[in-house]
Structure formats: C-alpha cells, structure tokens
Design a protein around this motif. Structure first.
Motif, PDB file in Angstrom:
ATOM      1  N   ALA A 176       0.969  -1.009  -0.008  1.00  0.00           N
ATOM      2  CA  ALA A 176      -0.210  -0.309  -0.160  1.00  0.00           C
ATOM      3  C   ALA A 176       1.193   1.458   0.051  1.00  0.00           C
ATOM      4  N   ASN A 177       2.503   1.326   0.436  1.00  0.00           N
ATOM      5  CA  ASN A 177       2.631   2.359   0.515  1.00  0.00           C
ATOM      6  C   ASN A 177       3.951   3.057  -0.174  1.00  0.00           C
ATOM      7  N   GLN A 178       3.961   1.494  -0.851  1.00  0.00           N
ATOM      8  CA  GLN A 178       5.322   1.796  -2.430  1.00  0.00           C
ATOM      9  C   GLN A 178       5.142   2.394  -2.830  1.00  0.00           C
ATOM     10  N   GLY A 179       6.016   3.865  -3.380  1.00  0.00           N
ATOM     11  CA  GLY A 179       5.511   5.024  -4.292  1.00  0.00           C
ATOM     12  C   GLY A 179       5.193   5.943  -3.777  1.00  0.00           C
ATOM     13  N   ALA A 180       4.651   6.085  -1.987  1.00  0.00           N
ATOM     14  CA  ALA A 180       4.021   7.515  -2.044  1.00  0.00           C
ATOM     15  C   ALA A 180       4.705   8.223  -1.802  1.00  0.00           C
ATOM     16  N   PRO A 181       4.184   9.678  -2.259  1.00  0.00           N
ATOM     17  CA  PRO A 181       4.945  10.936  -2.079  1.00  0.00           C
ATOM     18  C   PRO A 181       5.274  11.309  -1.039  1.00  0.00           C
ATOM     19  N   ILE A 182       4.167  11.354   0.105  1.00  0.00           N
ATOM     20  CA  ILE A 182       4.257  11.712   1.533  1.00  0.00           C
ATOM     21  C   ILE A 182       4.578  10.946   2.340  1.00  0.00           C
ATOM     22  N   LEU A 183       5.382  11.808   2.893  1.00  0.00           N
ATOM     23  CA  LEU A 183       6.143  10.828   4.981  1.00  0.00           C
ATOM     24  C   LEU A 183       5.340  11.546   5.964  1.00  0.00           C
ATOM     25  N   LEU A 184       4.555  10.872   6.266  1.00  0.00           N
ATOM     26  CA  LEU A 184       3.934  11.925   8.023  1.00  0.00           C
ATOM     27  C   LEU A 184       5.167  11.147   9.238  1.00  0.00           C
ATOM     28  N   ALA A 185       5.309  11.781  10.026  1.00  0.00           N
ATOM     29  CA  ALA A 185       6.937  11.887  10.337  1.00  0.00           C
ATOM     30  C   ALA A 185       6.388  12.994  12.063  1.00  0.00           C
ATOM     31  N   GLY A 186       7.219  12.260  12.689  1.00  0.00           N
ATOM     32  CA  GLY A 186       7.067  13.319  13.859  1.00  0.00           C
ATOM     33  C   GLY A 186       7.709  14.227  14.481  1.00  0.00           C
ATOM     34  N   ASP A 187       7.497  15.161  15.734  1.00  0.00           N
ATOM     35  CA  ASP A 187       8.802  15.605  15.751  1.00  0.00           C
ATOM     36  C   ASP A 187      10.123  15.567  15.472  1.00  0.00           C
ATOM     37  N   ASN A 188      11.249  16.841  15.179  1.00  0.00           N
ATOM     38  CA  ASN A 188      12.424  16.609  14.769  1.00  0.00           C
ATOM     39  C   ASN A 188      12.645  15.835  14.138  1.00  0.00           C
ATOM     40  N   PHE A 189      12.313  16.271  12.925  1.00  0.00           N
ATOM     41  CA  PHE A 189      12.750  14.827  11.814  1.00  0.00           C
ATOM     42  C   PHE A 189      14.174  15.868  10.855  1.00  0.00           C
ATOM     43  N   GLY A 190      14.666  14.459  11.011  1.00  0.00           N
ATOM     44  CA  GLY A 190      16.069  14.801   9.992  1.00  0.00           C
ATOM     45  C   GLY A 190      17.384  16.080  10.975  1.00  0.00           C
ATOM     46  N   CYS A 191      17.186  15.474  12.105  1.00  0.00           N
ATOM     47  CA  CYS A 191      18.007  15.746  13.272  1.00  0.00           C
ATOM     48  C   CYS A 191      19.378  15.034  13.048  1.00  0.00           C
ATOM     49  N   GLY A 192      20.111  15.994  12.877  1.00  0.00           N
ATOM     50  CA  GLY A 192      21.923  15.043  13.708  1.00  0.00           C
ATOM     51  C   GLY A 192      22.647  16.039  12.612  1.00  0.00           C
ATOM     52  N   SER A 193      22.890  14.476  11.483  1.00  0.00           N
ATOM     53  CA  SER A 193      24.451  14.744  10.374  1.00  0.00           C
ATOM     54  C   SER A 193      23.840  16.684   9.161  1.00  0.00           C
ATOM     55  N   SER A 194      24.636  16.498   9.216  1.00  0.00           N
ATOM     56  CA  SER A 194      24.029  17.475   7.914  1.00  0.00           C
ATOM     57  C   SER A 194      23.924  17.223   6.546  1.00  0.00           C
ATOM     58  N   ARG A 195      23.948  16.145   6.597  1.00  0.00           N
ATOM     59  CA  ARG A 195      24.041  15.304   5.505  1.00  0.00           C
ATOM     60  C   ARG A 195      23.011  15.353   4.104  1.00  0.00           C
ATOM     61  N   GLU A 196      23.679  16.582   3.020  1.00  0.00           N
ATOM     62  CA  GLU A 196      22.333  16.293   2.170  1.00  0.00           C
ATOM     63  C   GLU A 196      21.606  15.315   1.150  1.00  0.00           C
ATOM     64  N   HIS A 197      22.882  14.504   0.950  1.00  0.00           N
ATOM     65  CA  HIS A 197      22.393  12.316   1.071  1.00  0.00           C
ATOM     66  C   HIS A 197      21.105  12.630   1.432  1.00  0.00           C
ATOM     67  N   ALA A 198      20.384  13.034   3.010  1.00  0.00           N
ATOM     68  CA  ALA A 198      19.304  12.382   3.264  1.00  0.00           C
ATOM     69  C   ALA A 198      17.532  13.083   2.472  1.00  0.00           C
ATOM     70  N   ALA A 199      18.229  14.174   1.357  1.00  0.00           N
ATOM     71  CA  ALA A 199      16.820  14.731   0.925  1.00  0.00           C
ATOM     72  C   ALA A 199      17.332  13.839   0.028  1.00  0.00           C
ATOM     73  N   TRP A 200      18.671  13.066  -0.924  1.00  0.00           N
ATOM     74  CA  TRP A 200      18.719  13.054  -2.173  1.00  0.00           C
ATOM     75  C   TRP A 200      18.048  11.711  -2.257  1.00  0.00           C
ATOM     76  N   ALA A 201      18.189  10.926  -0.946  1.00  0.00           N
ATOM     77  CA  ALA A 201      17.877   9.419  -1.012  1.00  0.00           C
ATOM     78  C   ALA A 201      16.251   9.510  -0.649  1.00  0.00           C
ATOM     79  N   MET A 202      15.806  10.303   0.272  1.00  0.00           N
ATOM     80  CA  MET A 202      14.386  10.412  -0.126  1.00  0.00           C
ATOM     81  C   MET A 202      13.819  10.767  -1.436  1.00  0.00           C
ATOM     82  N   LEU A 203      14.541  11.777  -2.595  1.00  0.00           N
ATOM     83  CA  LEU A 203      13.346  11.388  -3.379  1.00  0.00           C
ATOM     84  C   LEU A 203      13.759  11.275  -4.690  1.00  0.00           C
ATOM     85  N   ASP A 204      14.933   9.952  -4.372  1.00  0.00           N
ATOM     86  CA  ASP A 204      15.505   8.759  -5.218  1.00  0.00           C
ATOM     87  C   ASP A 204      14.744   7.640  -5.347  1.00  0.00           C
ATOM     88  N   MET A 205      14.294   7.711  -4.142  1.00  0.00           N
ATOM     89  CA  MET A 205      12.781   6.844  -3.194  1.00  0.00           C
ATOM     90  C   MET A 205      11.106   7.203  -3.825  1.00  0.00           C
TER      91      MET A 205
END
Lengths: 198, 475
Positions: free
Chosen positions: A58-87
């Motif tokens: 049901a969730n494969q290919g879904a374009p939106i992620l619902l998450a909790g507080d403080n999403f994306g904390c930690g390292s500055s790696r922009e690879h996080a955004a690139w990886a999300m886009l790529d999936m």
C-alpha cells in the motif's frame, strides 16, 4: 531546482519522532560523488525488517511521509534529501524539523511541511485507511479526500523559489555588487580577516 | 545608547550584505572548510554552470571522513593506496577539485591533516567574530572561539563556494549558564552530555546557544571546543562562547592567525564581541556544575544521559508516551534491561577520537588513566585516533602513544574514524562501544552497533575494567 506546486498521493503513516539523518541514509552510502541512486540506502535499517512500513504494497511509491517531532536531526548530509527523492518521497509532514534538514529539503524541492500534532494524528489515521493526501503549495493547505483541510505556513521566499524552481545561486549573484561592497569594507576595516599564509 | 546585543547579534550585524523584507539576510561567510564527503556534488554544480570559487583565500579543504586511519605510507615512505575503490575515488575527486578551483588544501600525507574541526582552530583558520561554515553539522565546534559556525548541506556548500554568502533567517538566542566548580573526574564532555540530557535533542532547535557562566569561563580552549561541538546534539545549529584571554592565548602564533599589528587590531575588535551585560536572550537555561557527575548514554539519542552511578531507566519512567515508545525501541536495540546498573554493562570496543574528543588534552586525560594499566580481556578492539597529525606528533613527543599501545590500544592516523561508520573503522553488529564521539544513533558506528557516549577518561576506565566504569575510582 525543479518547480514544485502540488504533491498528491498516498502518505506513509510513520509518525516516528527524532528521526536522524543516519536513519534516513547511513554513512556507508556517503562515499558517492553523485546525487543519484541513494534510494537504495534510504531508511536502510528500518527497511531491513520484513513487512516494514515503507515496503508494504500500500505504501510503495507513496510521495508523502508523515513523521513525528524533530525530523532530520543530526548530521548535515544533504544525501538525506537526495535519498528520499530517489525513493519517490517528495514531501514530509511533521510537527517540527531540524534546521539543517529543512534547508536541505527545500534546496531539493522536497516539501518539509509543518503541521500541528493533532492534525498529523488525523492524517495518520486517514492515510492508514488509504486516503489520498494533497499538499497544495500555492494555497498553503494540506487536504485529504476525507474532507480534511489544514493550513500551513511557509517562508514566502522559499515558497517563491519552490513554485518557480529558481536557481538560488543565480539570484544571489544578482546581488554581486552588494557582496563586493562588503568585501571592500572588510578589507579596509579588518584586513586581518584574510588568513595568513602558513 | 545603542541597544544591548548578544555575541550572536554582534557577529550577525557585522556580516549582513543585504536584507529582505521578511528579515532574511544575505550573510557574508568569512571561513569555509571543505571535506571530501559533502563537497563533490557542490564542485560538480559549479563546473556544470561555469562558475568559479569566489574566494579561495577564505576556503580550506581537508579530507577526514572517509580516509582510513591505518598507516598511509609503507616502510619505504611510499603512499599506500586506499583499498576501497569508492573511497579512493571520492578522495581523488576532492584533490582534482581543489586543483582546478585553486582551493588551499591540506592533503592526506600532510602532518597538518586531521578532522576539519580540529584543524581549523589548530591552524588559526578559525577566528573570533567570524562566520564559518562547513558541510558537516559538528562545525558548531568552532563557536568555542567565538565564531558563528554552523553546518550546511551540499547545496549551501555550492552557494558559499560561488558567492561567499548564504541567505539565512536570524536565529533565536539561548543562554546556557553553567555556574560553579566541577567535581573531580567531571570533564567538559560530562558537562555537555548533562546539558543535552536537560534540554533534549530538540531543545535548541531554531536557536544559537551561547554557553556562559563561571564553569565555561574557567575552561581551557580544548574543553570549550568539546562543549560547543555538541550544541548540534541539543538541536542548535551553532554554539558560541565569548572570546577572552584564553581564546587569544590559544590563537596567538598559530600559522593562519593574524600577526604583528594586525594581531593587535584583531584583538581590539574581539574584545568588543562578548554579549552586553544587559543583552536579552530568548531562552535561558541555568545549570549548576555541582549537579554534574561523570555521565554516559544508555540509549540511541544523545539526550539519553545518566550519571555513571545510575541505572538503565524504565520506559514507564518517562511522562511522554512517545518518549516511552522511543525508550522501548532504544532498549531493544541496545540489548539492555531497565534497572541494570550502568557499571554492570560490559564493553567490547573502545573508541577514543572524533571532533569532540581527539585533541591533545583528551589524549592526556585518557593516558593518565591507562598509564601502567591494560585493557580487560573482553575488550576486543580499542583504538585511539588523534584529531590531527600535529596532535599525533605532540602525543608521541610526550610518550602517550606508548602508554596506549602498552595498554592494548591501536594508535592510528588522524581522521573521523569510528565516529560515523563510513570508513573501515566500524563496531560490529550487536557489540558495544564506549565512545568519546558525539552520536549514539542507531547504526551510527556501523549497522547494529551499540554506542555509549562518554569522556576520554571514562573510555579509558571502561577499557581497563571491560565494562562502563566510574572514572573516579581511578583518580
């Protein structure tokens, strides 16, 4: 940057808090010199578990992620955004984001939408039931096909850049004279600011 | 009389190039540190658009994240190639980029090479009152010298390379005021872990934290670097500490620091930077130094901090239901049961290093515990990774390397090493590591790795006993 105006589709009702960028993309994937192909490593430790929320049909290919507080904390790696886009993820809706991640998401046309927890709880419930969620950037609302309509705030400049897919560097270089003036003043007032040569 | 300003506001005001109606400002960047992992796509972007590096003279590139920490030359002094093809290609890409864009470079075989956040202050590249960025979140470290320093993503790296500026919204300000004397065995690392335990990993989001109070003022520069380094673990993109005589003494004579009359002019400017006495902060967090014990983490978030004399908490002990769920998941991942005494937790791996704790004073503190002692039998792997080649050379001149190797530690070449599970230094799945680094996230030190964050002296004590240990027993 690609223009982004409207994102619509299934949303993954994850809701996890304090998701760090090591979870989004572990460091072993950071040896690349490209932005492409990082989807294979996206949320690797989560997706190693059979039946995980990202890979149920049901969730494969879904374009939106619902998450909790403080999403994306930690390292500055922009690879996080690139990886999300790529999936295939084009937006995250959460009560709050880390400062660095929200900037990185914006620069890549990934919408980081901030909504109240109570509204996200409602979206989690309808998303789990297969609702289609729509993020309308121009009107700054998140809607669902279950009659939900939640307004969100966004920095007007970021909104303009996202809607028009503007190249921020080209925009800044239009202020080239102002930068040169600052450099000249600095050279005059604080010549010691140029590093001494070893 | 002009409005009272914080240190942050003074640095901000001095760097505004342009201002938009919504308050967002184009901020001039005085210093840009570049490393091999977050820069290749930025240089590629410049090349694709026919752009140059605007101010190579304000830029400094150093490889650190992906560089193996095993010997870099063979017995004949010939460079040993990097075995991993992707890592070798990433390093070669940085070297090609610094050549074609004319960026100053400290390479893998230069004695000055090390972790960017150790090299910057050590070379005097980092200065008070400057704006400093790097594609790495622990750039917050440089705030210890009174620089407004923060981590940026790769698109921003490209933006700084091309324009020497960034568009930024002003941050809110948070004062963390630590007052009093630290008890014996309590170090800067314990102070910052305690602070993060108090404010939480999102406590500083949207804020710049200024660390102040007598405890901070009485610290040496290397301790201050440890404190400011982990501002990001408290959610703040930048930490700051007011420049003072300690900062000036640390910087004077460093290779890239101003000299002669320029030095005197710089110091006069730096003396005007500390927050005005009546400056207003958006948030203020008082911390009593006497409340801080040698500390250690039990979970998978840097806020999961307890005194070493404490126990693994029960998830039900947290008020927030979401934190209860997170604690349950953390304990399952960490293989720990509520109520276990922290000092009963056996450790298989010890890592002394990272931009948080790899400077000479960190190595001295660990060596002081290890002198004449040996790691326990159950400690399978123990490594010391100096923060730079110069730290390594200094330690060797003091004989610290022999104390470590006699204790059963490996003595390595400088780099980020086991802090981030990227280069070959990793902790195996299911094993624990007593680590002087900054993040205990799931999989941070390798898939399935279990990290306990602590100070260098505590890491040394854990090595000797083979389990988490109160360092005060060895003082």
């Amino acid at each position: 940057m690609q223009a982004t105006r409207m994102i619509s589709g299934r949303a993954i009702p994850w809701g996890a808090k304090n998701i760090d960028t090591d979870i989004i993309i572990p460091a072993k994937w950071l040896k690349t010199v490209s932005r492409d192909g990082l989807g294979r490593g996206a949320f690797e430790s989560v997706r190693a578990v059979p039946g995980n929320i990202f890979d149920v049909p049901a969730n494969q290919g879904a374009p939106i992620l619902l998450a909790g507080d403080n999403f994306g904390c930690g390292s500055s790696r922009e690879h996080a955004a690139w990886a999300m886009l790529d999936m295939g993820l084009q937006a995250v809706i959460a009560p709050s984001f880390s400062d660095i991640f929200s900037g990185n998401a914006f620069k890549n046309g990934v919408l980081a939408v901030t909504l109240d927890e109570v509204h996200i709880a409602r979206l989690m419930a309808v998303a789990a039931d297969g609702a289609i969620i729509t993020i309308d950037l121009e009107n700054q609302v998140v809607t669902s096909d279950r009659q939900d309509r939640f307004a969100f705030a966004i920095d007007p400049f970021r909104k303009m850049c996202l809607m028009q897919g503007l190249d921020e560097i080209a925009l800044t270089l239009a202020a080239d004279d102002a930068i040169s003036v600052h450099e000249a003043r600095q050279a005059e007032d604080a010549p010691w600011l140029v590093p001494a040569q070893g | 009389m002009s409005k009272a300003r914080t240190l942050y506001e003074k640095i901000w005001d001095a760097h505004v190039v342009a201002r938009r109606d919504d308050g967002t400002c184009l901020i001039f960047i005085d210093r840009h540190l570049v490393h091999e992992v977050t820069s290749p796509q930025a240089f590629a972007g410049l090349a694709a658009n026919g752009r140059q590096v605007r101010r190579p003279d304000l830029t400094l590139a150093v490889p650190d994240h992906n560089l193996p920490t095993t010997p870099r030359v063979d017995a004949a002094g010939k460079p040993i190639p990097i075995a991993d093809a992707e890592s070798a290609a990433q390093l070669a890409t940085l070297e090609a980029n610094v050549r074609s864009f004319g960026v100053p470079y400290i390479g893998a075989h230069d004695v000055r090479q090390g972790i960017v956040h150790v090299v910057g202050p050590e070379q005097g590249f980092t200065l008070p009152g400057t704006t400093l960025v790097c594609g790495d979140s622990h750039t917050a470290a440089h705030g210890a010298l009174g620089a407004l320093a923060f981590g940026i993503g790769t698109s921003e790296v490209e933006h700084v390379l091309a324009t020497q500026t960034l568009w930024l919204a002003p941050s809110k300000t948070m004062a963390v005021v630590v007052e009093g004397a630290l008890a014996p065995g309590v170090t800067a690392k314990d102070v910052i872990l305690h602070i993060i335990g108090q404010i939480g990993t999102a406590g500083g989001t949207g804020h710049v934290i200024e660390f102040m109070g007598s405890t901070i003022r009485n610290m040496g520069m290397e301790e201050r670097l440890t404190i400011s380094n982990m501002a990001i673990e408290g959610g703040a993109r930048a930490g700051l500490i007011a420049p003072d005589a300690t900062s000036f003494a640390y910087l004077q004579g460093r290779p890239m620091a101003p000299k002669g009359a320029a030095w005197d002019a710089a110091v006069r400017h730096w003396q005007s930077l500390p927050s005005d006495a009546d400056a207003v902060f958006d948030k203020c967090v008082p911390i009593n130094a006497a409340d801080i014990a040698p500390s250690v983490t039990w979970g998978t978030s840097p806020e999961d901090v307890v005194p070493i004399t404490g126990h693994v908490p029960a998830p039900e002990s947290f008020a927030d239901p979401a934190k209860q769920d997170a604690a349950r998941a953390s304990l399952a991942y960490m293989g720990l049961n509520p109520g276990t005494a922290m000092q009963d937790i056996a450790i298989e791996n010890i890592f002394i290093g990272s931009c948080t704790n790899s400077r000479i004073e960190d190595l001295r503190a660990a060596a002081a515990i290890l002198r004449g002692r040996r790691k326990a039998e159950n400690v399978r792997w123990a490594i010391v990774v100096p923060g730079s080649g110069l730290v390594k050379a200094q330690a060797e001149a003091e004989g610290l390397d022999r104390i470590f190797t006699d204790a059963g530690f490996e003595w390595r070449e400088p780099g980020c090493s086991a802090c981030l599970g990227m280069n070959p230094d990793k902790v195996p799945a299911g094993e624990r590591c007593a680590s002087t680094s900054n993040r205990n996230f799931v999989g941070r030190q390798g898939p399935g790795s279990r990290t306990h964050l602590l100070s260098p002296a505590m890491a040394a004590a854990a090595a000797v006993r083979g389990r988490l240990t109160d360092v005060r027993e060895y003082l």
